[in-house]
Design a protein around this motif. Structure first.
Motif, short mmCIF file in Angstrom:
data_model
loop_
_atom_site.label_atom_id
_atom_site.label_comp_id
_atom_site.label_asym_id
_atom_site.label_seq_id
_atom_site.Cartn_x
_atom_site.Cartn_y
_atom_site.Cartn_z
N ARG A 108 0.84 -1.19 0.00
CA ARG A 108 0.00 0.00 0.00
C ARG A 108 0.88 1.25 0.00
O ARG A 108 1.81 1.36 0.80
N ALA A 110 0.54 5.68 -0.39
CA ALA A 110 -0.32 6.87 -0.49
C ALA A 110 0.54 8.12 -0.49
O ALA A 110 1.55 8.19 0.24
N ALA A 112 0.19 12.40 -0.17
CA ALA A 112 -0.67 13.53 0.20
C ALA A 112 0.12 14.82 0.14
O ALA A 112 1.36 14.81 0.08
N GLU A 184 4.81 10.79 1.53
CA GLU A 184 4.55 9.47 0.98
C GLU A 184 4.64 8.45 2.11
O GLU A 184 5.62 8.44 2.87
N GLY A 192 -5.17 0.47 3.90
CA GLY A 192 -4.43 1.53 3.24
C GLY A 192 -3.72 2.48 4.19
O GLY A 192 -3.95 2.48 5.40
N GLU A 194 -3.62 5.94 3.49
CA GLU A 194 -4.01 7.31 3.14
C GLU A 194 -4.01 8.24 4.35
O GLU A 194 -3.56 9.39 4.27
N LEU A 198 -1.88 11.70 4.98
CA LEU A 198 -2.56 12.96 5.27
C LEU A 198 -2.16 13.52 6.64
O LEU A 198 -2.00 14.74 6.80
N LEU A 226 -5.38 14.20 -0.52
CA LEU A 226 -4.74 13.00 -1.02
C LEU A 226 -4.46 13.17 -2.50
O LEU A 226 -5.34 13.58 -3.26
N SER A 228 -2.64 10.56 -4.43
CA SER A 228 -2.75 9.26 -5.08
C SER A 228 -2.65 8.16 -4.05
O SER A 228 -2.17 8.38 -2.93
N LYS A 229 -3.12 6.98 -4.42
CA LYS A 229 -2.97 5.78 -3.59
C LYS A 229 -2.92 4.56 -4.50
O LYS A 229 -3.41 4.57 -5.64
#
Length: 241
Positions: A108, A110, A112, A184, A192, A194, A198, A226, A228-229
């Motif tokens: 995973r 993510a 932000a 990141e 996830g 995310e 954030l 956000l 992308s993930k």
């Protein structure tokens, strides 16, 4: 109003509320006399106050039905919302921590970002590294990494996951007189990252504010989002697409 009331009572007492004989009150036809007296009283009241508002048993039943519907509405609403994808609420609308045990372990990632708008005065101080508290960008970077690792302690329903990677980049933008922050976060797990990404940019932005607030109170933290993930059942997502 008092004159109206006096007129009403005089008319009622003279016509309707005259003494009834004991034989009439308790006799075989007493039901008829009592009903007639009520009818006469209603007519007198209508002549003084006008017709009363219409009401019926059906209306009462409707009101009770409406009250029942209003009480039961939140349950229906929350059930429909839960079925539409809000996984942190159950069928009764109560908060819950999602059970991730059936999920597969995948990589995973993510990303932000956010902005901290400084203004000319503070921007010049940060650029020259002359802020009284020290290295603004360096301290904010470390704070963001620490914040990502504390996400499950800050956000009640987040899972406590093992992060394999957290990185932050803080860049000064002369055009907007701001600090652009990007994070990141990565993990090999069942949920996830995310929220970790954030949280990283948010804590970094707050740290920039804390480091610079003595020079200005007009600093603005904005555009926390956000970017992308990847990984997991929902697959890849990017704001740029």
């Amino acid at each position: 109003m008092q004159a109206l009331e006096m007129m009403f009572f005089r008319r009622v007492s003279s016509k309707t509320l005259r003494p009834l004989q004991r034989s009439r009150l308790f006799g075989s036809n007493s039901g008829y006399d009592f009903s007639k007296a009520i009818q006469e009283l209603n007519k007198e009241m209508e002549s003084v106050f006008g017709e009363p508002p219409k009401s019926s048993l059906a209306g009462s039943i409707d009101n009770q039905s409406m009250a029942h519907d209003s009480e039961s509405a939140p349950t229906h609403v929350t059930q429909s919302i839960s079925s539409s994808g809000l996984t942190h609420t159950d069928s009764r609308g109560e908060a819950q921590m999602v059970d991730i045990s059936p999920k597969e372990i995948t990589k995973r990632v993510a990303i932000a970002s956010c902005k901290v708008i400084l203004g000319q005065k503070v921007f010049d101080l940060v650029s020259a590294n002359q802020v009284e508290k020290g290295d603004v960008l360096g301290v904010a970077k470390i704070a963001g990494i620490c914040g990502a690792k504390q996400t499950s302690n800050l956000i009640p329903l987040c899972h406590n996951i093992n992060l394999s990677h957290v990185a932050l980049n803080l860049t000064l933008s002369p055009q907007d007189l701001c600090v652009e922050i990007e994070s990141e976060a990565a993990s090999n797990g069942k949920t996830g990252v995310e929220m970790e990404a954030l949280t990283a940019v948010t804590i970094a932005g707050l740290t920039v504010y804390d480091m610079c607030k003595a020079a200005s109170k007009d600093i603005l933290i904005t555009d926390i989002r956000l970017e992308s993930k990847s990984g997991g059942k929902s697959g890849d997502w990017s704001r740029k697409k």
